[in-house]
Design a protein around this motif. Structure first.
Motif, PDB file in Angstrom:
ATOM      1  N   ALA A  86       0.858  -1.183   0.000  1.00  0.00           N
ATOM      2  CA  ALA A  86       0.000   0.000   0.000  1.00  0.00           C
ATOM      3  C   ALA A  86       0.897   1.237   0.000  1.00  0.00           C
ATOM      4  O   ALA A  86       2.048   1.172   0.420  1.00  0.00           O
ATOM      5  N   PRO A  87       0.377   2.363  -0.467  1.00  0.00           N
ATOM      6  CA  PRO A  87       1.145   3.605  -0.381  1.00  0.00           C
ATOM      7  C   PRO A  87       1.264   4.065   1.067  1.00  0.00           C
ATOM      8  O   PRO A  87       0.482   3.654   1.926  1.00  0.00           O
ATOM      9  N   PRO A  88       2.225   4.941   1.354  1.00  0.00           N
ATOM     10  CA  PRO A  88       2.339   5.485   2.707  1.00  0.00           C
ATOM     11  C   PRO A  88       1.161   6.409   3.025  1.00  0.00           C
ATOM     12  O   PRO A  88       0.331   6.703   2.153  1.00  0.00           O
ATOM     13  N   ASN A  89       1.104   6.880   4.257  1.00  0.00           N
ATOM     14  CA  ASN A  89      -0.026   7.717   4.651  1.00  0.00           C
ATOM     15  C   ASN A  89      -0.016   9.061   3.916  1.00  0.00           C
ATOM     16  O   ASN A  89       0.969   9.454   3.301  1.00  0.00           O
ATOM     17  N   TYR A  90      -1.122   9.746   4.013  1.00  0.00           N
ATOM     18  CA  TYR A  90      -1.324  10.977   3.251  1.00  0.00           C
ATOM     19  C   TYR A  90      -0.284  12.045   3.599  1.00  0.00           C
ATOM     20  O   TYR A  90       0.251  12.708   2.709  1.00  0.00           O
ATOM     21  N   ALA A  91       0.022  12.201   4.869  1.00  0.00           N
ATOM     22  CA  ALA A  91       1.004  13.220   5.273  1.00  0.00           C
ATOM     23  C   ALA A  91       2.371  12.940   4.651  1.00  0.00           C
ATOM     24  O   ALA A  91       3.065  13.862   4.214  1.00  0.00           O
ATOM     25  N   THR A  92       2.760  11.677   4.602  1.00  0.00           N
ATOM     26  CA  THR A  92       4.039  11.310   3.992  1.00  0.00           C
ATOM     27  C   THR A  92       4.023  11.597   2.498  1.00  0.00           C
ATOM     28  O   THR A  92       4.985  12.147   1.944  1.00  0.00           O
ATOM     29  N   ILE A  93       2.939  11.234   1.838  1.00  0.00           N
ATOM     30  CA  ILE A  93       2.829  11.494   0.394  1.00  0.00           C
ATOM     31  C   ILE A  93       2.890  12.987   0.115  1.00  0.00           C
ATOM     32  O   ILE A  93       3.563  13.419  -0.825  1.00  0.00           O
ATOM     33  N   ARG A  94       2.224  13.783   0.921  1.00  0.00           N
ATOM     34  CA  ARG A  94       2.229  15.248   0.717  1.00  0.00           C
ATOM     35  C   ARG A  94       3.642  15.815   0.840  1.00  0.00           C
ATOM     36  O   ARG A  94       3.970  16.810   0.196  1.00  0.00           O
ATOM     37  N   ASN A 119       1.789  -1.104  -9.370  1.00  0.00           N
ATOM     38  CA  ASN A 119       0.466  -0.478  -9.409  1.00  0.00           C
ATOM     39  C   ASN A 119      -0.580  -1.411 -10.011  1.00  0.00           C
ATOM     40  O   ASN A 119      -1.735  -1.409  -9.581  1.00  0.00           O
ATOM     41  N   ASP A 120      -0.187  -2.228 -10.997  1.00  0.00           N
ATOM     42  CA  ASP A 120      -1.131  -3.194 -11.555  1.00  0.00           C
ATOM     43  C   ASP A 120      -1.543  -4.203 -10.484  1.00  0.00           C
ATOM     44  O   ASP A 120      -2.711  -4.552 -10.364  1.00  0.00           O
ATOM     45  N   LYS A 121      -0.568  -4.669  -9.702  1.00  0.00           N
ATOM     46  CA  LYS A 121      -0.875  -5.599  -8.612  1.00  0.00           C
ATOM     47  C   LYS A 121      -1.737  -4.921  -7.548  1.00  0.00           C
ATOM     48  O   LYS A 121      -2.709  -5.497  -7.056  1.00  0.00           O
ATOM     49  N   LEU A 122      -1.375  -3.683  -7.207  1.00  0.00           N
ATOM     50  CA  LEU A 122      -2.115  -2.939  -6.198  1.00  0.00           C
ATOM     51  C   LEU A 122      -3.580  -2.791  -6.600  1.00  0.00           C
ATOM     52  O   LEU A 122      -4.488  -3.075  -5.820  1.00  0.00           O
ATOM     53  N   ASN A 123      -3.813  -2.377  -7.835  1.00  0.00           N
ATOM     54  CA  ASN A 123      -5.185  -2.209  -8.317  1.00  0.00           C
ATOM     55  C   ASN A 123      -5.882  -3.554  -8.522  1.00  0.00           C
ATOM     56  O   ASN A 123      -7.089  -3.660  -8.307  1.00  0.00           O
ATOM     57  N   GLY A 124      -5.135  -4.564  -8.935  1.00  0.00           N
ATOM     58  CA  GLY A 124      -5.728  -5.889  -9.086  1.00  0.00           C
ATOM     59  C   GLY A 124      -6.242  -6.424  -7.769  1.00  0.00           C
ATOM     60  O   GLY A 124      -7.370  -6.933  -7.678  1.00  0.00           O
ATOM     61  N   ARG A 125      -5.437  -6.304  -6.730  1.00  0.00           N
ATOM     62  CA  ARG A 125      -5.861  -6.783  -5.407  1.00  0.00           C
ATOM     63  C   ARG A 125      -6.989  -5.905  -4.855  1.00  0.00           C
ATOM     64  O   ARG A 125      -7.895  -6.398  -4.197  1.00  0.00           O
ATOM     65  N   LEU A 126      -6.937  -4.603  -5.138  1.00  0.00           N
ATOM     66  CA  LEU A 126      -7.985  -3.700  -4.675  1.00  0.00           C
ATOM     67  C   LEU A 126      -9.327  -4.047  -5.333  1.00  0.00           C
ATOM     68  O   LEU A 126     -10.365  -4.084  -4.665  1.00  0.00           O
ATOM     69  N   SER A 127      -9.296  -4.329  -6.631  1.00  0.00           N
ATOM     70  CA  SER A 127     -10.537  -4.598  -7.370  1.00  0.00           C
ATOM     71  C   SER A 127     -11.220  -5.890  -6.930  1.00  0.00           C
ATOM     72  O   SER A 127     -12.388  -6.100  -7.236  1.00  0.00           O
ATOM     73  N   GLU A 128     -10.511  -6.757  -6.205  1.00  0.00           N
ATOM     74  CA  GLU A 128     -11.126  -7.982  -5.698  1.00  0.00           C
ATOM     75  C   GLU A 128     -12.054  -7.706  -4.520  1.00  0.00           C
ATOM     76  O   GLU A 128     -12.843  -8.568  -4.138  1.00  0.00           O
ATOM     77  N   HIS A 129     -11.965  -6.487  -3.961  1.00  0.00           N
ATOM     78  CA  HIS A 129     -12.789  -6.161  -2.791  1.00  0.00           C
ATOM     79  C   HIS A 129     -13.549  -4.839  -2.928  1.00  0.00           C
ATOM     80  O   HIS A 129     -14.519  -4.623  -2.212  1.00  0.00           O
TER      81      HIS A 129
END
Length: 194
Positions: A86-94, A119-129
């Motif tokens: 997963a990406p880091p938290n919002y404050a870190t990304i900012r 990112n393909d894996k991230l979205n693939g796993r996300l789309s399963e739920h």
């Protein structure tokens, strides 16, 4: 499993360190300290290192290839490495990503995504739920929620498989779980949960 045997054959220098030199040194320096040659490792070079009935194992098909519910198909002795990206938290990304590039596939976000096809894996796993959101903030939240659920699923499942006194060794399925990883040293999309 990583394709190194055809390249180096029997010319491995590491085997002598892990199975001869290091155990001797550990025994000499601290005879009370147990030594384990590798991770994953079955306890023998004759048994595949990912054999669920021996030693410790890594579970990486969840995240890399399959939905995290696949954890429930495993009954290993000890899971010494598993995780979910997963990406880091919002404050870190900012702090790390310019405001103009707060998109999952922006050049700056991809620079902080080091897994091959991450990112393909991230979205693939996300789309399963979940449905993949178009809004970056929602995408960030759901990828982190998906990571949390994956870790929870793995830990809870393997905890149900723990040793029970009086059971035969074959029934002593799981003696523990570690997940990879708690923290990262760079603001990156990874398996880190902090």
């Amino acid at each position: 499993d990583w394709g190194w045997k055809p390249k180096i054959g029997t010319r491995t220098w590491g085997l002598g360190y892990y199975t001869d030199l290091l155990p001797k040194l550990v025994k000499e320096l601290d005879p009370t300290r147990p030594y384990w040659a590798a991770s994953p490792y079955s306890g023998s070079m004759e048994i595949h290192p990912l054999d669920d009935k021996h030693g410790n194992t890594h579970v990486w098909d969840a995240w890399n290839q399959k939905d995290y519910t696949v954890y429930r198909e495993y009954a290993p002795r000890f899971v010494s490495e598993f995780g979910h990206q997963a990406p880091p938290n919002y404050a870190t990304i900012r702090e790390a990503i310019p405001s103009s590039q707060l998109e999952p596939a922006s050049p700056a976000m991809l620079h902080h995504q080091k897994a091959q096809g991450g990112n393909d894996k991230l979205n693939g796993r996300l789309s399963e739920h979940f449905d993949i959101p178009e809004n970056f903030d929602d995408w960030l939240y759901l990828t982190q929620l998906n990571q949390a659920r994956a870790i929870q699923t793995g830990v809870e499942w393997w905890r149900t498989r723990t040793f029970q006194a009086g059971k035969t060794p074959a029934a002593q399925v799981s003696m523990g779980t570690l997940y990879w990883q708690i923290n990262d040293c760079w603001p990156v999309t990874s398996c880190a949960s902090v």
